[in-house]
Design an enzyme around this catalytic site. Structure first.
Site, PDB file in Angstrom:
ATOM      1  N   GLU A 271       0.785  -1.228   0.000  1.00 38.69           N
ATOM      2  CA  GLU A 271       0.000   0.000   0.000  1.00 38.69           C
ATOM      3  C   GLU A 271       0.823   1.286   0.000  1.00 38.69           C
ATOM      4  OE1 GLU A 271       0.223  -2.172   2.680  1.00 38.69           O
ATOM      5  OE2 GLU A 271       0.307  -1.059   4.560  1.00 38.69           O
ATOM      6  N   HIS A 304      -8.258  -3.594  -0.670  1.00 44.04           N
ATOM      7  CA  HIS A 304      -7.474  -3.647   0.564  1.00 44.04           C
ATOM      8  C   HIS A 304      -6.340  -2.619   0.527  1.00 44.04           C
ATOM      9  CE1 HIS A 304      -5.594  -5.738   4.043  1.00 44.04           C
ATOM     10  NE2 HIS A 304      -4.485  -5.296   3.486  1.00 44.04           N
ATOM     11  N   GLU A 305      -5.560  -2.640  -0.536  1.00 45.50           N
ATOM     12  CA  GLU A 305      -4.412  -1.717  -0.598  1.00 45.50           C
ATOM     13  C   GLU A 305      -4.895  -0.270  -0.678  1.00 45.50           C
ATOM     14  OE1 GLU A 305      -1.875  -3.203   0.237  1.00 45.50           O
ATOM     15  OE2 GLU A 305      -2.498  -5.227  -0.305  1.00 45.50           O
TER      16      GLU A 305
HETATM   17  N1  SER Z   1       0.949  -4.304   3.991  1.00 42.43           N
HETATM   18  C1  SER Z   1       0.775  -5.324   2.997  1.00 42.43           C
HETATM   19  C2  SER Z   1      -0.678  -5.651   2.975  1.00 42.43           C
HETATM   20  O1  SER Z   1      -1.171  -6.408   3.768  1.00 42.43           O
HETATM   21  C3  SER Z   1       1.613  -6.506   3.279  1.00 42.43           C
HETATM   22  O2  SER Z   1       1.255  -7.616   2.556  1.00 42.43           O
HETATM   23  O3  SER Z   1      -1.401  -5.086   2.259  1.00 42.43           O
HETATM   24 ZN    ZN Z   2      -2.741  -4.872   4.375  1.00 36.89          ZN
END
Ligand code: SER
Ligand code: ZN
Length: 679
Positions: A271, A304-305
């Site tokens: 991210e 998620h990111e």
């Molecule tokens: N920070 C990263 C994530 O979980 C590591 O994989 O998105």
């Molecule tokens: Zn993450």
């Protein structure tokens, strides 16, 4: 020979850094083997640290080329520098500037941490501690700095140069074949969120207008020739941006947002501020080769990111023990996003199956650890199902405990109070306490206690008094009880017993905080079946001693789709162990197909999918006999298939695409395909 055991780092030993780095100006001259990095660090003593302390910068596999303090070389005896660190014994006790020149070999970097090359593309991975492989630094998440990065490379080798933040300027380097780009990120960030990319890449791009009315240029960059396969990822970014505004009031905060797909990547994705880097299997998809599950995974990881931009980047972690603060929360957020994009019931079932398959065994085995560990030797071993998935369950329980309004108010408060800061689990809970007026100190135990609690339930109906007593008991090792939100309801022979009441159950949730409690429901005219842990309201193992008939009633009549699915699974398990009610089971599944088949075909498909051989084996206490499991499962499938055939055929015809309708990866079409696969 001595083997080296890295020392344990303890949460209890946390101390603020003795120095802070306000600004970082980087000049990175990319070269396949000799990349030169000039870092100008604006340092000052930290008032919260120890006055007069030496300056110890982290390093990993570094080679120092030059070092200046306030523009003048340091006297040889006043510092030490090696591959693993740089120390100045008596740094100035006022703000000062350190200019550090290092050289690294990105081609030889096969650890894929720091700066490396993937398929000819220069890229970085700095979480958790990769930045120290680029330059000497205070490589800890509570040191936040404003970065300006100049990237220079051969114009033919790396025509695209990307950094964190917004582009400032760029152009050719006169008299050479090289060019450069300058990026500035106004948001203070820890070094683990630093990133740069240089290479031959094709973008797909579009513009997004935020709720604050700012235009953002959004681009997904992939290897040349593959841009068409990135369209779905780009669409997922746009939907994520809109969703975070609608669901959490969080808008994007830069003028550009870049995603880059590379073929060599340790984690799923990362991210980095304004420049997310992905393993390309979570970006590239084409209808010819990608499954519906592939599309769902791309959508979830893109989201998620992106969501980390607030839960992780704007508010980051004080130290790596707080990893769940960003990961558990962000997994919860991406789960909610996927639930809104697809079938909520289907998504919840998938989450719980994954939790049971990966996190429960971890929590029961030798690698068990609390969601917030208290000691580690190597932080990279703590990116676990417990930190991520159980961490998300804790946030979900918090929402169930507080209700959606207080939860949202607590989230807003958490962002407002901690924006631009490095926070802890305590800061997180404090925001919810402030908004709800509730004391969450007992609830906080979920972060500290490893292991999966056992929840047992037993009930007794009194026909004369028209009461039902439900006893709930919890156990986890020999420790104190946890705070367990148990979403529940009572189901009669003909459906929900709406008249039944229990003063301790509010909005369908009882909060079990004692080791054992008995709830009395009144106005219960018939023996009910309790529907417990609706929506899987807590990450526990439930033992309720329900009969096959009870499960069939829940399958037929419960209002909670998760528990209807759970009931179908329980009956299937019992039948494969030699139960007797398969005709009744087929009948109940048939009714479910009639009701849900066309409305939520993805859910109907899951309810019809009997447990896998692996899941059956997991349920068995005795020795596992794979042949017997296979035979029992095949027999049950055949029996159900024959009984349901007319209905499945009819549903198949009803859901079939009209000829000529183009393929679509969207959730509705995927749901129709899902039930087709069962048929
Ligand atoms: N920070 C990263 C994530 O979980 C590591 O994989 O998105
Ligand atoms: Zn993450």
């Amino acid at each position: 020979m001595r083997t080296e055991t890295p020392p344990l780092i303890h949460l209890a030993d946390y101390r603020p850094s003795d120095h802070l780095i306000e600004r970082v100006d980087l000049d990175v001259r990319l070269d396949p083997h000799r990349t030169r990095i000039t870092a100008v660090l604006s340092l000052r003593p930290n008032p919260a640290g120890e006055a007069g302390a030496p300056l110890r910068l982290d390093g990993d596999d570094l080679r120092l080329v030059a070092l200046d303090l306030d523009g003048a070389p340091l006297a040889p005896g006043s510092f030490t520098a090696g591959p693993q660190g740089l120390e100045i014994a008596e740094p100035p006790q006022r703000p000062f500037t350190l200019t550090i020149v290092t050289e690294v070999d990105p081609t030889a970097n096969t650890k894929l941490m720091g700066l490396y090359r993937s398929g000819g593309v220069y890229c970085t991975q700095c979480e958790a501690d990769g930045f120290r492989r680029i330059t000497y630094f205070l490589d800890r998440p509570d040191v936040l700095s404003v970065y300006t990065t100049r990237i220079e490379a051969d114009a033919a080798e790396a025509p695209v140069l990307l950094g964190n933040g917004d582009p400032v300027e760029g152009g050719p380097v006169p008299g050479t074949d090289r060019h450069y780009a300058v990026w500035h990120d106004p948001h203070p960030k820890p070094a683990y969120l630093f990133a740069l990319v240089g290479g031959r890449l094709d973008p797909v791009e579009t513009t997004f207008r935020t709720l604050e009315g700012r235009d953002v240029r959004v681009a997904v960059h992939v290897e040349p020739g593959k841009a068409e396969r990135a369209a779905y990822a780009l669409d997922a970014v746009i939907r994520s941006m809109r969703w975070d505004e609608e669901a959490f009031g969080r808008a994007y905060d830069l003028a550009v947002f870049n995603v880059v797909a590379v073929s060599d990547f340790n984690m799923g994705a990362m991210e980095n501020k304004g420049l997310n880097i992905f393993n390309d299997k979570y970006v590239l998809a084409s209808p010819e080769t990608a499954t519906d599950a592939d599309y769902a995974a791309i959508e979830a990881i893109i989201a998620h990111e992106y969501f980390h931009n607030w839960s992780g980047n704007r508010v980051t972690c004080r130290d790596w023990f707080q990893l769940c603060l960003k990961e558990g929360l962000t997994v919860f957020r991406d789960q909610e996003f996927s639930s809104d994009m697809r079938s909520r019931a289907v998504h919840r079932i998938a989450e719980v199956r994954a939790l049971r398959a990966r996190q429960f065994p971890e929590d029961a085995g030798p690698l068990r650890h609390p969601v917030r560990p208290t000691a580690y030797a190597e932080i990279n071993n703590f990116y676990t199902a417990t930190v991520y998935e159980k961490g998300a369950e804790i946030v979900r329980m918090l929402k169930t405990l507080l209700g959606p309004e207080a939860f949202r108010a607590g989230m807003d408060r958490y962002y407002a109070d901690n924006d631009g800061r490095a926070a802890t689990v305590e800061d997180f809970l404090k925001a919810f306490e402030a908004e709800s007026g509730r004391d969450l100190s007992a609830f906080a135990q979920w972060y500290a206690r490893p292991g999966t609690p056992q929840l047992t339930a037993s009930g007794r109906h009194d026909a004369t008094a028209r009461t039902y007593d439900l006893t709930l008991a919890q156990s986890l090792d020999d420790g104190e009880p946890l705070v367990i939100p148990v979403a529940l309801g009572l189901v009669g022979a003909g459906g929900a017993l709406d008249g039944a009441t229990c003063p301790e159950v509010r909005d369908g949730v009882y909060v079990l905080a004692a080791r054992e409690a008995t709830l009395r429901f009144s106005e219960v005219p018939e023996p009910p079946v309790p529907s417990l842990l609706r929506g899987f309201s807590a990450p526990v193992r439930l033992q309720a001693d329900l009969s096959e008939g009870d499960h069939l009633r829940l399958l037929a009549h419960d209002t909670d789709p998760f528990n209807r699915w759970q009931a179908a699974q329980s009956v299937a398990h019992a039948l494969m162990r030699g139960g007797s009610a398969s005709a009744a089971f087929a009948e109940a599944l048939g009714r479910l197909l009639d009701r849900e088949g066309a409305r939520d075909p993805a859910f109907a498909a899951l309810a019809l999918a009997i447990p896998s051989e692996g899941e059956v084996a997991n349920e068995m206490r005795a020795e596992v006999d794979p042949d017997a499991i296979h035979a029992a499962r095949s027999a049950l499938r055949r029996e159900l298939g024959l009984a349901l055939r007319p209905r499945l055929d009819a549903l198949w015809d009803a859901l079939a695409e009209a000829p000529g309708v183009p393929y679509s990866p969207d959730a509705a079409a995927a749901g129709r395909r899902g039930v087709g696969a069962v048929g």
